[in-house]
Motif scaffolding. Structure first.
Motif, PDB file in Angstrom:
ATOM      1  N   ARG A 296       0.809  -1.223   0.000  1.00 41.90           N
ATOM      2  CA  ARG A 296       0.000   0.000   0.000  1.00 41.90           C
ATOM      3  C   ARG A 296       0.844   1.278   0.000  1.00 41.90           C
ATOM      4  NH1 ARG A 296      -2.600   2.721   4.333  1.00 41.90           N
ATOM      5  NH2 ARG A 296      -4.519   3.792   3.732  1.00 41.90           N
ATOM      6  N   LYS A 297       2.028   1.235   0.659  1.00 38.56           N
ATOM      7  CA  LYS A 297       2.839   2.444   0.772  1.00 38.56           C
ATOM      8  C   LYS A 297       4.035   2.478  -0.184  1.00 38.56           C
ATOM      9  CE  LYS A 297       0.913   4.819   4.187  1.00 38.56           C
ATOM     10  NZ  LYS A 297       1.679   5.111   5.403  1.00 38.56           N
ATOM     11  N   PHE A 298       4.295   1.379  -0.896  1.00 35.80           N
ATOM     12  CA  PHE A 298       5.441   1.365  -1.812  1.00 35.80           C
ATOM     13  C   PHE A 298       5.043   0.954  -3.232  1.00 35.80           C
ATOM     14  CE2 PHE A 298       8.993  -1.211  -3.656  1.00 35.80           C
ATOM     15  CZ  PHE A 298       9.797  -0.139  -4.011  1.00 35.80           C
ATOM     16  N   LEU A 299       4.489  -0.240  -3.403  1.00 34.85           N
ATOM     17  CA  LEU A 299       4.212  -0.748  -4.744  1.00 34.85           C
ATOM     18  C   LEU A 299       3.155   0.083  -5.466  1.00 34.85           C
ATOM     19  CD1 LEU A 299       4.221  -4.609  -4.074  1.00 34.85           C
ATOM     20  CD2 LEU A 299       6.054  -3.205  -5.050  1.00 34.85           C
ATOM     21  N   VAL A 300       2.091   0.459  -4.745  1.00 32.49           N
ATOM     22  CA  VAL A 300       1.026   1.232  -5.396  1.00 32.49           C
ATOM     23  C   VAL A 300       1.443   2.677  -5.668  1.00 32.49           C
ATOM     24  CG1 VAL A 300      -1.332   2.102  -5.147  1.00 32.49           C
ATOM     25  CG2 VAL A 300      -0.810  -0.264  -4.527  1.00 32.49           C
ATOM     26  N   PRO A 301       1.987   3.421  -4.686  1.00 30.66           N
ATOM     27  CA  PRO A 301       2.396   4.804  -4.985  1.00 30.66           C
ATOM     28  C   PRO A 301       3.452   4.904  -6.076  1.00 30.66           C
ATOM     29  CG  PRO A 301       2.283   4.464  -2.614  1.00 30.66           C
ATOM     30  CD  PRO A 301       2.132   3.118  -3.252  1.00 30.66           C
ATOM     31  N   ARG A 302       4.354   3.927  -6.148  1.00 30.41           N
ATOM     32  CA  ARG A 302       5.395   3.957  -7.182  1.00 30.41           C
ATOM     33  C   ARG A 302       4.881   3.499  -8.552  1.00 30.41           C
ATOM     34  NH1 ARG A 302      10.875   4.558  -5.712  1.00 30.41           N
ATOM     35  NH2 ARG A 302      10.913   5.788  -3.799  1.00 30.41           N
ATOM     36  N   GLY A 303       3.622   3.065  -8.616  1.00 30.68           N
ATOM     37  CA  GLY A 303       3.054   2.622  -9.879  1.00 30.68           C
ATOM     38  C   GLY A 303       3.470   1.235 -10.299  1.00 30.68           C
ATOM     39  N   ILE A 304       4.150   0.522  -9.423  1.00 23.65           N
ATOM     40  CA  ILE A 304       4.563  -0.854  -9.736  1.00 23.65           C
ATOM     41  C   ILE A 304       3.345  -1.759  -9.821  1.00 23.65           C
ATOM     42  CG2 ILE A 304       5.944  -2.814  -8.917  1.00 23.65           C
ATOM     43  CD1 ILE A 304       7.774  -0.738  -7.561  1.00 23.65           C
ATOM     44  N   VAL A 305       2.354  -1.477  -8.957  1.00 22.56           N
ATOM     45  CA  VAL A 305       1.057  -2.145  -9.007  1.00 22.56           C
ATOM     46  C   VAL A 305       0.002  -1.075  -9.241  1.00 22.56           C
ATOM     47  CG1 VAL A 305      -0.659  -3.457  -7.717  1.00 22.56           C
ATOM     48  CG2 VAL A 305       1.767  -4.027  -7.487  1.00 22.56           C
ATOM     49  N   LYS A 306      -0.865  -1.272 -10.225  1.00 25.84           N
ATOM     50  CA  LYS A 306      -1.904  -0.301 -10.549  1.00 25.84           C
ATOM     51  C   LYS A 306      -3.155  -0.595  -9.725  1.00 25.84           C
ATOM     52  CE  LYS A 306       0.631   1.483 -13.853  1.00 25.84           C
ATOM     53  NZ  LYS A 306       1.231   2.835 -13.720  1.00 25.84           N
TER      54      LYS A 306
END
Length: 496
Positions: free
Chosen positions: A356-366
């Motif tokens: 929630r705080k790394f993959l999603v904000p970085r756009g790695i997971v949409k």
């Protein structure tokens, strides 16, 4: 079936019904990842003080540490001293300031708090990975529960291990932090009562009350070996020399900032109630720790094949069968009260700190914000299952000393996190992201070198030396980079 086993089964069924009910209450109040991780920061000081104590003092207190006293004598009482002095000091130093800062940060875990404090995803994800060391802690608690099933119920170790793993995974899966804290508070009361009863048993197990008891214990152990009544014991894996004792004090100070305890600090509704929470914790801790004396009582009254069985065997001699059964339930409660908290933390590491705080904000997971919140809650729950399976496998063959096995995990986490935490709280001018990164890496590398290289006999002392490395690196690099500002990365999004 013996009388003890009958009482044990009755008590176990009643206990599991109570825990299942409290877990259900937790489930009813858990609808977001914040609820799962820190109970929505909505709880009061008394229930959290009890829950903090129950989480802090695991089955090691009722199985492993009395086993040390049984095996190594008076030197093992240093564990009592470190836990009653260094650990509360660590809580006092860290807790209030961290909770006050979290009013603005709104972080959900230790990794999340450090990541937000330094505006660094490297710190957030790195701390999350370091915290995976606590899988050793969970595994040790499972082993303690399995020992109870084997010793008091005659259930094979592997089957007992499966039973306790399945049950803990089930109620944490559904209830998250609410279930963790509610059940821990109830378990703390039972643990305190048992500690007092074990301590008082000297009045009828030995002539001359407490004075007579300790005179008899001292004389008996001295006849066996002078090391058993000395301040240090060369045979001890924990307190074989003065430096090891100093290391134990340092790591116990650091232990108060372990992630499964830190999340209870974040769960406190009003930071002004921190003093009440700490007072409840200290009184509970004193009662719990009295069971360590039971290991000394056992050393001169019973004979066991494995030191971790010492207190259980002593209680069957000192109390009627119903009390032996109660102790068995208490040890299971102690194992659960620590294990569930660590499960919550480790699931939060994956679901919140990494996803929630790394993959999603970085756009790695949409994912949209709503999709991310729903998926985070699902990940929190399913991570519990994965961690439970791995922990079960780790202790299919029981460790030689549960007490020392636990400290593999605790020391690993403390070595990488205490430098960024302490300096971030008290020396803000030195708390740069660069320093925190260097401290995180240096601390954990130092710990692995000491541990793998077998440079230190005690896992507690190994953790202490690594903590000192991490803190020292944090201060030196912080001083060198202080004019470059606190943050070197863009802040992660607070929510998505």
């Amino acid at each position: 079936m013996s009388e003890i086993q009958i009482y044990m089964w009755i008590g176990l069924v009643l206990f599991l019904i109570l825990i299942a009910y409290l877990g259900y209450l937790g489930y009813k109040r858990t609808s977001t990842v914040s609820d799962f991780a820190i109970a929505g920061a909505s709880l009061g000081p008394y229930v959290l003080g009890l829950a903090f104590a129950a989480t802090f003092f695991s089955a090691a207190t009722f199985v492993g540490y009395p086993g040390w006293a049984y095996q190594w004598g008076f030197s093992s009482l240093w564990i009592f001293m470190t836990l009653i002095f260094a650990s509360p000091l660590g809580l006092i130093v860290v807790a209030k300031r961290a909770r006050e800062m979290n009013i603005k940060q709104k972080s959900l875990s230790l990794a999340d708090w450090l990541g937000d404090r330094y505006n660094s995803d490297f710190i957030r994800v790195g701390t999350a990975l370091v915290c995976l060391f606590n899988i050793f802690y969970i595994a040790a608690q499972f082993a303690a529960g399995a020992w109870i099933f084997k010793t008091l119920l005659g259930i094979p170790y592997s089957l007992g291990l499966a039973i306790i793993a399945i049950f803990v995974v089930a109620y944490v899966f559904w209830g998250g932090s609410f279930a963790d804290i509610y059940t821990d508070a109830a378990q703390a009361v039972a643990m305190a009562v048992m500690g007092l009863l074990v301590f008082l048993s000297a009045l009828w197990m030995f002539h001359g009350g407490f004075t007579g008891a300790f005179t008899h214990i001292h004389n008996t152990l001295a006849e066996r070996s002078a090391d058993l009544v000395a301040l240090t014991n060369p045979d001890s894996a924990a307190f074989y020399a003065v430096p090891a004792i100093i290391g134990a004090f340092i790591i116990q100070f650091a232990f108060s900032s372990q992630p499964q305890l830190f999340n209870k600090v974040l769960a406190l509704k009003d930071p002004r109630d921190m003093r009440k929470m700490i007072l409840v914790y200290v009184v509970s801790a004193l009662c719990f720790l009295l069971v360590v004396l039971g290991g000394l009582y056992a050393a001169v009254t019973v004979t066991v094949d494995h030191p971790d069985q010492a207190l259980l065997t002593y209680v069957t001699e000192a109390f009627p069968p119903i009390m032996a059964a109660v102790l068995g339930i208490v040890v299971i409660a102690a194992a659960m009260s620590t294990t569930d908290g660590i499960f919550v933390v480790m699931s939060t590491l994956v679901a919140n700190d990494i996803y929630r705080k790394f993959l999603v904000p970085r756009g790695i997971v949409k994912a949209t914000p709503e999709e991310a919140d729903r998926m985070a809650l699902k990940l929190s729950r399913y991570t519990v299952i994965v961690v439970g399976v791995i922990s079960y496998i780790l202790v299919l063959n029981p460790p030689a000393s549960m007490g020392m096995f636990i400290w593999v995990g605790i020391s690993g986490v403390a070595s990488g996190t205490l430098g960024p935490l302490i300096v971030g709280l008290f020396f803000p001018n030195l708390a740069t992201a660069t320093a925190a990164k260097c401290s995180l890496v240096a601390g954990i590398v130092a710990y692995l070198i000491i541990l793998i290289g077998d440079l230190e006999q005690s896992t507690m002392a190994a953790g202490a030396w690594a903590v000192l490395v991490g803190v020292t690196v944090m201060l030196i690099v912080g001083f060198a980079t202080r004019n470059k500002g606190v943050a070197t990365e863009q802040p992660s999004q607070k929510s998505v």
